[in-house]
Design a protein around this motif. Structure first.
Motif, mmCIF file in Angstrom:
data_model
loop_
_atom_site.group_PDB
_atom_site.id
_atom_site.type_symbol
_atom_site.label_atom_id
_atom_site.label_comp_id
_atom_site.label_asym_id
_atom_site.label_seq_id
_atom_site.Cartn_x
_atom_site.Cartn_y
_atom_site.Cartn_z
ATOM 1 N N GLY A 211 2.453 0.977 -10.113
ATOM 2 C CA GLY A 211 1.258 0.235 -10.467
ATOM 3 C C GLY A 211 1.260 -1.139 -9.822
ATOM 4 N N THR A 212 0.097 -1.770 -9.814
ATOM 5 C CA THR A 212 -0.029 -3.086 -9.197
ATOM 6 C C THR A 212 0.903 -4.101 -9.849
ATOM 7 O OG1 THR A 212 -2.349 -2.595 -8.711
ATOM 8 C CG2 THR A 212 -1.672 -4.891 -8.560
ATOM 9 N N ALA A 213 1.014 -4.066 -11.178
ATOM 10 C CA ALA A 213 1.878 -5.007 -11.881
ATOM 11 C C ALA A 213 3.340 -4.807 -11.498
ATOM 12 C CB ALA A 213 1.698 -4.863 -13.391
ATOM 13 N N MET B 166 -1.167 -9.659 -5.850
ATOM 14 C CA MET B 166 -0.921 -8.315 -5.336
ATOM 15 C C MET B 166 -2.213 -7.504 -5.263
ATOM 16 S SD MET B 166 1.131 -6.322 -3.912
ATOM 17 C CE MET B 166 2.605 -7.333 -4.080
ATOM 18 N N LYS B 167 -3.107 -7.696 -6.228
ATOM 19 C CA LYS B 167 -4.404 -7.013 -6.172
ATOM 20 C C LYS B 167 -5.144 -7.389 -4.896
ATOM 21 C CE LYS B 167 -5.413 -6.436 -11.103
ATOM 22 N NZ LYS B 167 -6.249 -6.897 -12.240
ATOM 23 N N ARG B 168 -5.098 -8.676 -4.556
ATOM 24 C CA ARG B 168 -5.791 -9.129 -3.346
ATOM 25 C C ARG B 168 -5.148 -8.516 -2.100
ATOM 26 N NH1 ARG B 168 -5.987 -14.135 -6.202
ATOM 27 N NH2 ARG B 168 -4.179 -14.928 -5.058
ATOM 28 N N ARG B 169 -3.822 -8.432 -2.065
ATOM 29 C CA ARG B 169 -3.153 -7.826 -0.913
ATOM 30 C C ARG B 169 -3.565 -6.367 -0.747
ATOM 31 N NH1 ARG B 169 3.194 -9.851 -1.169
ATOM 32 N NH2 ARG B 169 2.774 -12.088 -1.004
ATOM 33 N N LEU B 170 -3.585 -5.642 -1.854
ATOM 34 C CA LEU B 170 -3.970 -4.230 -1.789
ATOM 35 C C LEU B 170 -5.427 -4.087 -1.368
ATOM 36 C CD1 LEU B 170 -2.134 -3.016 -5.007
ATOM 37 C CD2 LEU B 170 -1.681 -2.199 -2.692
ATOM 38 N N SER B 171 -6.280 -4.930 -1.908
ATOM 39 C CA SER B 171 -7.704 -4.861 -1.554
ATOM 40 C C SER B 171 -7.921 -5.160 -0.081
ATOM 41 C CB SER B 171 -8.511 -5.844 -2.413
ATOM 42 O OG SER B 171 -8.494 -5.455 -3.762
ATOM 43 N N ARG B 172 -7.216 -6.186 0.428
ATOM 44 C CA ARG B 172 -7.362 -6.519 1.843
ATOM 45 C C ARG B 172 -6.913 -5.363 2.725
ATOM 46 N NH1 ARG B 172 -5.578 -11.843 0.251
ATOM 47 N NH2 ARG B 172 -3.427 -11.305 0.808
ATOM 48 N N ALA B 173 -5.807 -4.717 2.343
ATOM 49 C CA ALA B 173 -5.306 -3.604 3.147
ATOM 50 C C ALA B 173 -6.295 -2.442 3.139
ATOM 51 C CB ALA B 173 -3.942 -3.151 2.622
ATOM 52 N N LYS B 174 -6.814 -2.118 1.960
ATOM 53 C CA LYS B 174 -7.780 -1.017 1.871
ATOM 54 C C LYS B 174 -9.065 -1.349 2.635
ATOM 55 C CE LYS B 174 -6.153 0.420 -2.705
ATOM 56 N NZ LYS B 174 -6.492 0.448 -4.142
ATOM 57 N N ASN B 175 -9.528 -2.564 2.493
ATOM 58 C CA ASN B 175 -10.747 -2.970 3.202
ATOM 59 C C ASN B 175 -10.555 -2.936 4.716
ATOM 60 O OD1 ASN B 175 -12.107 -3.351 0.796
ATOM 61 N ND2 ASN B 175 -11.659 -5.549 0.695
ATOM 62 N N ILE C 89 4.531 -3.569 -8.648
ATOM 63 C CA ILE C 89 4.745 -4.035 -7.275
ATOM 64 C C ILE C 89 4.764 -5.565 -7.248
ATOM 65 C CG2 ILE C 89 3.875 -3.959 -4.914
ATOM 66 C CD1 ILE C 89 2.445 -1.345 -5.658
ATOM 67 N N ALA C 90 3.883 -6.185 -8.021
ATOM 68 C CA ALA C 90 3.842 -7.648 -8.067
ATOM 69 C C ALA C 90 5.162 -8.214 -8.586
ATOM 70 C CB ALA C 90 2.680 -8.109 -8.951
ATOM 71 N N ARG C 91 5.714 -7.608 -9.641
ATOM 72 C CA ARG C 91 6.997 -8.080 -10.180
ATOM 73 C C ARG C 91 8.103 -7.921 -9.148
ATOM 74 N NH1 ARG C 91 5.370 -5.419 -14.878
ATOM 75 N NH2 ARG C 91 6.750 -3.665 -14.456
ATOM 76 N N ALA C 92 8.067 -6.817 -8.412
ATOM 77 C CA ALA C 92 9.124 -6.551 -7.432
ATOM 78 C C ALA C 92 9.160 -7.614 -6.343
ATOM 79 C CB ALA C 92 8.921 -5.176 -6.804
ATOM 80 N N PHE C 93 7.983 -8.139 -5.958
ATOM 81 C CA PHE C 93 7.919 -9.097 -4.861
ATOM 82 C C PHE C 93 7.636 -10.523 -5.341
ATOM 83 C CE2 PHE C 93 7.283 -4.987 -2.877
ATOM 84 C CZ PHE C 93 8.170 -5.071 -1.826
ATOM 85 N N LEU D 73 0.819 -1.201 0.000
ATOM 86 C CA LEU D 73 0.000 0.000 0.000
ATOM 87 C C LEU D 73 0.861 1.263 0.000
ATOM 88 C CD1 LEU D 73 -3.012 0.568 -0.080
ATOM 89 C CD2 LEU D 73 -2.995 0.770 2.404
ATOM 90 N N THR D 74 1.982 1.236 0.713
ATOM 91 C CA THR D 74 2.883 2.388 0.710
ATOM 92 C C THR D 74 3.439 2.632 -0.684
ATOM 93 O OG1 THR D 74 3.518 1.951 3.010
ATOM 94 C CG2 THR D 74 4.966 3.378 1.743
ATOM 95 N N LEU D 75 3.843 1.572 -1.355
ATOM 96 C CA LEU D 75 4.363 1.726 -2.718
ATOM 97 C C LEU D 75 3.292 2.224 -3.674
ATOM 98 C CD1 LEU D 75 6.705 -1.346 -3.258
ATOM 99 C CD2 LEU D 75 7.322 1.067 -3.355
ATOM 100 N N ARG D 76 2.094 1.713 -3.530
ATOM 101 C CA ARG D 76 1.002 2.121 -4.423
ATOM 102 C C ARG D 76 0.617 3.564 -4.169
ATOM 103 N NH1 ARG D 76 -0.902 3.235 -8.178
ATOM 104 N NH2 ARG D 76 -2.946 2.810 -9.082
ATOM 105 N N ALA D 77 0.524 3.934 -2.895
ATOM 106 C CA ALA D 77 0.019 5.255 -2.555
ATOM 107 C C ALA D 77 1.083 6.340 -2.684
ATOM 108 C CB ALA D 77 -0.536 5.248 -1.129
#
Length: 385
Positions: A128-130, A143-152, A132-136, A119-123
């Motif tokens: 972009g999500t892609a 990664m979409k699910r991780r971001l969604s869970r954090a936002k939720n 961040i996903a490549r980085a990790f 979320l820190t990287l995105r915000a």
């Protein structure tokens, strides 16, 4: 030009919108719309004198229009209406304060660490999500699910968009610094260039919290390490410190990092990030005072209690001329699943004339290697026996 503005302004614009709208997803949509409008208009009309304020104004107006159309918050629309002329003249320091609030929101301890980083990287990093996903090394869907869970989680638990109170600040700041450092370390291993993004976040924190010594210590540490990045690889092969071509080091960046370190020291900084920055600075000197480096690692062990730091101290002891004492220290550590524990043992055993044991240690390290440069480096080490 727009790409440069995006990198510089994304975090500020998003922070202002999250505070304004109270919703990450809605804020991101509005920010993306504003940048799309800028991409259409600026090539002909020119870049505004204050591009950040222009983007915030445009994004807010777009968000208000969308809320009106959706009619889901019709009763609150009047609260969101902000005259464009007010925003055009907005004080940039307000946006900076909101950006600090966004950093602390992303790094709230109620969120899992992986969510904090993503979320820190995105915000703030604008990735972009892609990316961040490549980085990790996970799929974009993961990664979409991780971001969604954090936002939720932020929405469901009512995590405030605010800098915590003074009594909570030390613990929360530690979490923020740890996340930024983790982001840097991922970049330092040679993946998608997260190193530069982490330094940008560190610079944001240093500007927003100028009296926090550990903030400056972390920034100095990252800057000094990053100045050596071109020498750390020969093509795709890993190069150890002793073998690096110092002409590839960016001495201007090293000097800038040392200046930041001086600022941390002037603030009375003696914490773990400051100590690590001092070690990094000393390792760019010629010759390196390994006895002093070992002493500093000893201090860092006292501060952190980390066995990995103890391993680094042992390396410095060996470099200072006592590999036998270093091996004794290493063999007391419980780090069997750590690649660098075994590669360090292998090197120490090699220096002590115990080749069979050294080969075993290097083989164990190779089994734990996760990147191609690590595997090639360890394979070459084994070939030399």
């Amino acid at each position: 030009m727009l790409e440069e503005v995006f990198r510089d302004e994304w975090g500020r614009v998003l922070a202002s919108l999250v505070g304004f709208l109270g919703d990450f997803d809605r804020a991101e949509d509005a920010a993306q719309e504003a940048f799309a409008v800028a991409a259409q208009r600026w090539p002909e009309a020119g870049v505004p004198a204050n591009p950040g304020a222009w983007l915030v104004t445009t994004a807010r107006n777009r968000a208000i229009d969308r809320i009106r159309r959706e009619r889901t918050l019709a009763g609150k629309v009047h609260l969101l209406s902000v005259p464009e002329t007010v925003m055009e003249e907005s004080d940039d320091t307000v946006i900076k304060d909101e950006r600090l609030e966004l950093i602390f929101t992303c790094c709230h301890p109620a969120l899992p660490l992986e969510g904090q980083v993503a979320l820190t990287l995105r915000a703030l990093g604008g990735l972009g999500t892609a990316e961040i996903a490549r980085a990790f090394l996970v799929s974009e869907e993961t990664m979409k699910r991780r971001l969604s869970r954090a936002k939720n989680k932020i929405k469901a638990t009512g995590i405030p968009f605010a800098v915590p109170g003074a009594h909570l600040l030390p613990d929360r700041l530690d979490a923020v610094l740890a996340v930024v450092y983790l982001i840097y370390n991922e970049g330092y291993r040679g993946r998608v260039d997260l190193g530069a993004e982490a330094i940008r976040l560190g610079q944001v924190l240093a500007a927003l919290m100028p009296d926090e010594a550990e903030v400056h210590g972390l920034l100095a540490l990252m800057m000094i390490h990053h100045a050596r990045r071109l020498a750390r690889f020969d093509g795709e092969d890993l190069v150890l410190l002793d073998d690096q071509d110092r002409s590839l080091w960016d001495m201007r960046r090293i000097a800038a990092g040392r200046a930041v370190l001086d600022r941390a020291y002037a603030l009375g900084g003696r914490g773990p990030y400051v100590v690590q920055a001092v070690i990094a600075s000393m390792q760019t000197r010629e010759p390196i005072d390994w006895h002093r480096v070992a002493g500093l690692y000893g201090r860092l062990v006292e501060l952190t209690g980390s066995p990995v730091v103890e391993l680094n101290r042992a390396v410095a002891v060996a470099q200072a001329g006592d590999p036998a004492a270093a091996l004794l220290a290493v063999d007391r550590l419980d780090l069997d699943g750590y690649l660098y524990f075994h590669s360090t043992r292998g090197e120490l055993l090699r220096r002590l004339g115990r080749p069979a044991e050294a080969r075993d240690a290097y083989r164990r390290a190779l089994a734990l290697a996760t990147t191609a440069p690590e595997r090639r480096f360890l394979t070459r080490r084994l070939e030399h026996f």
